[in-house]
Design an enzyme around this catalytic site. Sequence first.
Site, short mmCIF file in Angstrom:
data_model
loop_
_atom_site.label_atom_id
_atom_site.label_comp_id
_atom_site.label_asym_id
_atom_site.label_seq_id
_atom_site.Cartn_x
_atom_site.Cartn_y
_atom_site.Cartn_z
N LYS A 53 -7.87 4.95 22.10
CA LYS A 53 -8.75 4.08 21.37
C LYS A 53 -9.89 4.69 21.13
O LYS A 53 -10.38 5.22 19.92
CB LYS A 53 -9.24 2.55 21.78
N GLN A 97 -9.81 -4.81 27.00
CA GLN A 97 -8.45 -4.69 27.15
C GLN A 97 -7.80 -5.75 28.28
O GLN A 97 -8.19 -6.02 29.18
CB GLN A 97 -8.43 -3.30 27.84
N ASP A 120 -9.95 -7.56 17.74
CA ASP A 120 -8.40 -7.92 18.21
C ASP A 120 -7.70 -9.08 17.59
O ASP A 120 -6.73 -9.34 17.42
CB ASP A 120 -8.47 -8.32 19.71
#
Length: 283
Positions: A53, A97, A120
């Site tokens: 990422k 995460q 997200d």
Amino acid sequence: MANQVINGKQIVSDIRGQLKEEIDALAAEGFRPGLAVVLVGEDPASAVYVRNKAKACEQVGIYSEVHRLPAETSQAELLELVDKLNRDANIHGILVQLPLPKHISEDAVIDAIAVEKDVDGFHPINVGNLSIGKPSLLPCTPAGIIEIIKRTGVTIAGKRAVVIGRSNIVGKPVSMLLLREHATVTICHSRTANMKELCREADILVVAIGKPKFVTKEFVKPGAVVIDVGINRLEDGSLAGDVDFDDVVDTAGPITPVPGVVGPMTITMLLANTVQAAKALRK
Ligand code: GUN
């Protein structure tokens, strides 16, 4: 029938190229989108995702910072960091995460992320807006899947779509997005009877069940679009999707190999979400 293996590299490079142009134009005005990624603990797969990422941000010119916290970090400490990032004007997207260590409530952490920085698309308000068809930050894997299907040239409206898996990260949101694109959507899961028969009716089959090579050609209508979200490590160390690619490839129409399409597209949608969030926050 000639198989049509979807070229992930091409799609990803096209979209990242467009994003880079947009980011360069923002940079010329003195504005830079910023993403904060938070990793708690040392899960090796998560560490690889986080690294990828950050690398992708650098490629397109997004500012990124990675916060690596020890596995013993308390929930209060993590919430404190999220609060700091919520108030940081240089940060427009926040990604924590998952999975988190067991002593931390994922729900509490997701709820704490500012809705407008939730790149997200996991915050209940973004989930709710997706479900009622209002503009929102969309979860990255589902948004990437829709983009991949559109780029095959297949029209989604009016088609039968079957999704295997009902997770909050993939199965449920991709079903909502397919519905928003006017598909007729069926969701299959561990208690579904006649799964093969249902799947064989699908013009579009999305598989996110987390079982290596679960879908064989008996599940696939000839010519159907097959999107494989699975990424499973086999005993010999190799990677396999949830679809038995070699078995299915000559029956399916456009099909995604694993790895190479859904994973890189997920990261690409994260970049797109960060730019979208940054532009919205700048106003
Ligand atoms: N873990 C596996 N997939 C994801 C994702 O899309 N976002 C986050 N935050 N964690 C994940």
